[in-house]
Design a protein around this motif. Sequence first.
Motif, short mmCIF file in Angstrom:
data_model
loop_
_atom_site.label_atom_id
_atom_site.label_comp_id
_atom_site.label_asym_id
_atom_site.label_seq_id
_atom_site.Cartn_x
_atom_site.Cartn_y
_atom_site.Cartn_z
N UNK B 332 31.18 -3.03 -4.48
CA UNK B 332 29.96 -3.05 -3.67
C UNK B 332 29.67 -4.46 -3.17
N UNK B 333 29.90 -5.42 -4.04
CA UNK B 333 29.69 -6.82 -3.64
C UNK B 333 30.59 -7.18 -2.47
N UNK B 334 31.84 -6.76 -2.55
CA UNK B 334 32.76 -7.06 -1.45
C UNK B 334 32.28 -6.40 -0.15
N UNK B 335 31.89 -5.14 -0.24
CA UNK B 335 31.45 -4.42 0.95
C UNK B 335 30.20 -5.06 1.55
N UNK B 336 29.26 -5.43 0.68
CA UNK B 336 28.02 -6.03 1.19
C UNK B 336 28.26 -7.39 1.84
N UNK B 337 29.09 -8.20 1.20
CA UNK B 337 29.36 -9.52 1.77
C UNK B 337 30.09 -9.38 3.10
N UNK B 338 31.00 -8.41 3.14
CA UNK B 338 31.74 -8.15 4.38
C UNK B 338 30.80 -7.66 5.48
N UNK B 339 29.85 -6.80 5.10
CA UNK B 339 28.89 -6.28 6.08
C UNK B 339 28.02 -7.42 6.62
N UNK B 340 27.59 -8.30 5.73
CA UNK B 340 26.80 -9.47 6.18
C UNK B 340 27.58 -10.26 7.22
N UNK B 341 28.84 -10.48 6.90
CA UNK B 341 29.68 -11.26 7.81
C UNK B 341 29.78 -10.57 9.17
N UNK B 342 29.95 -9.25 9.14
CA UNK B 342 30.08 -8.53 10.42
C UNK B 342 28.79 -8.57 11.23
N UNK B 343 27.66 -8.49 10.54
CA UNK B 343 26.38 -8.54 11.26
C UNK B 343 26.21 -9.93 11.89
#
Lengths: 384, 364
Positions: B332-343
């Motif tokens: 989940x941490x990986x997905x959230x950090x990745x989502x932040x980056x994409x935003x």
Amino acid sequence: MAIDRRQALRLLASGLGASFWSRGAGAGRRKHRYLSAGEAATPGRFRVAAFSESGEALFDCALPARGHAFAISPNGRLAVHFARRPGEFALALDIDRGTVSHSIEPPQDRRFQGHGVFDRSGRLLYATENDFEAGCGIIGIYDARDGFRRLGELSSGGVGPHDIRLLPDGRTLAVANGGIHTHPDYPRVKLNLPAMQPSLCFIDRKMGALRRELGLGAGLRQLSIRHLAVGGEGWIAVAMQYEGPRGDRVPLVALCGADGPLRPLEAPPSILRAMKQYCGDVCFDPAGRSFAVSAPRGNIVTVWDGANGRFLHSARLADCCGLAPGRRPGEFLVSSGQDGIFLLDGHARTLRRLAAGFPDSRRWDNHLATTGSETCMPQPGCWM
Amino acid sequence: MRHAIALLTPLAALLALAAPAAAGPSAEAFASVNAALAENHIRPRYERLSAAAEEFEAAVEPLCARPDSSTLSGAEAGFQSLMDAWMSAEHLRFGPAESFMRMHRFHFWPEAQGKVGKAIAKRLAAEGAASTAPFRDASAAVQGLLAAEFLLYDQNALVPAPAPAPAQCSLLSTIAGNMRGMATGMASDWWSGADPFIARLASPGPENPYFESHGEAALAFLKSLHDGLQRIVDLKIAPVIGKDAGKVRPNLAESRLTGRSLWNIVLNLEALQELYTGGAGPGLAALLPKSEHKLERLLRKGFRATLATAESIEGPLESAAADPAQRKTVEKLRVQAQALRQIVRDRLAKALDLPLGFNALDGD
């Protein structure tokens, strides 16, 4: 990721020989075909396509992952398309039929670096590769007449080889060793910037011997030598990328004579600044007299005199990167990573869209290739 | 005087933003947020780094003079706070951090092949031959935090318990002094001397080799935000945790010897969160027009949620990733950090009209 790509490759390989999309690209138009990889409108859909000089699509093939550059066989019928580094595949494309004839994988402990070149006979393919555990640059040798079996390898003479060209003697390979070590554990991360030692190496492909190694001196150690083009009388134009502080103003283009040193070229300060320390591609015009260097981060293409290294002029084009010789002397094709293929007329100093339609349909990747003249070497009669 | 300016700049930023935004923020808005970030975000980080580096150097001295468990724990504590200070400043990879390759020499990571151990062994072996070259020209692998960590914590090779032998300690002391020099150098290059970097940031233009416009200077901050997130995902999480709990690669974890891999990520995230939301002054979020309030809130919420996830994991990351009870949270941490980056890449850059374009991992 690696598994996904390998699975995709297997799928692709199972369809080998099937025509993906061909509109009867006849041999008569062979010399005027262009190839490039790109991303289709749906992000993540990486494809490789060929199109005519009028911008008509000749084929369009899905890729397992992002592609990079091409090695074109001397007869212009075969193109080997390399994956973007760290590359786990290369595809041999039969350009006349519009089919994938072979799928090539590097050995387990090697990765393709994005570029390759054929010998004059079209039998041997030389691919830049990374021995990532040892951190050594490699040139893999493949036999096109035996299903692209890997015959062996040579040392590239440095770390992080990228572009590779065959010199007019047919025997010497020029390799751009960018100097940057990478490892598949951290794909694309530059692991040795403080210690990088880029070089332009000349390798006798028959003896496997390093004939000459050129650099730019200790002061420019962070200037990565990445792309090459060979022009008239064996002049080599070199396009570079700077890894040092962004306020530094360093030369980004260099020229090298047959036996001379690697000479960094001067540009007007405003042009050098506009290039943003990063060149994407370099190519000689069909006459081998002038060469173009693209700077995609600065959205500018520059044109230089191949004989004396003088800066001639420039044109603005968003995210311009791929370059190929046009049909007439002084002409270049330029691809944009945003959209479109453009024709740069170096004599008239004009830039115009090649054609609407297919060329506007994707974000073109770093390199353009032409089936007419693989190394951008002048071949009289070839273009007219 | 400095405090007065620090107080005024956020106000100026708000005033500048009151004007309706046409295509992205105005030059004045960029200028005042840039100035505020330099003062409130960058300055305290380099001040803290300098102080921590000085303290670490001071703590190594008694360790070498009287090696015992007390001086060793003093040096270890100094090392830990220096690591903390670096992780809070690691995302600032432009300007004085770039000069003299300081950011690489300060923390040479990821080093793919155990280069640090080898480089230290080589350095120690060569010491008899009295290397006269300045230490700053030595291999980056022996110069920074990773080398200090190795000398202080590696149980295998070079450090006899309970404390380093004289040769090792002398090298540790050189490394500590070298890091102090780099840290104070970065701070003084930003704010002191004839040509401080802050002047470059504040006065862009055609003669300024770094920034042509205030927008371009703001882009340096936006890139720090984006690339910092990318670093977390692509270097610190993804290679370590692998595809599943059976494919964890502990050797790729950052700060393996000190078990700090997850804590480093928390500190990185906190710094990036502050760069966006602002701390004592405005952050990049202050540049968003009112019409982008949804995006503004989304990113705020995103940072909070990602940090909460990171803080809920019992580290280090490499252990948590292999622990069936924690594996899902790590992913989940990986997905959230990745989502932040994409935003940040797809929406924030567009809303601020700053072309993020290429990043450090692009290009070929």
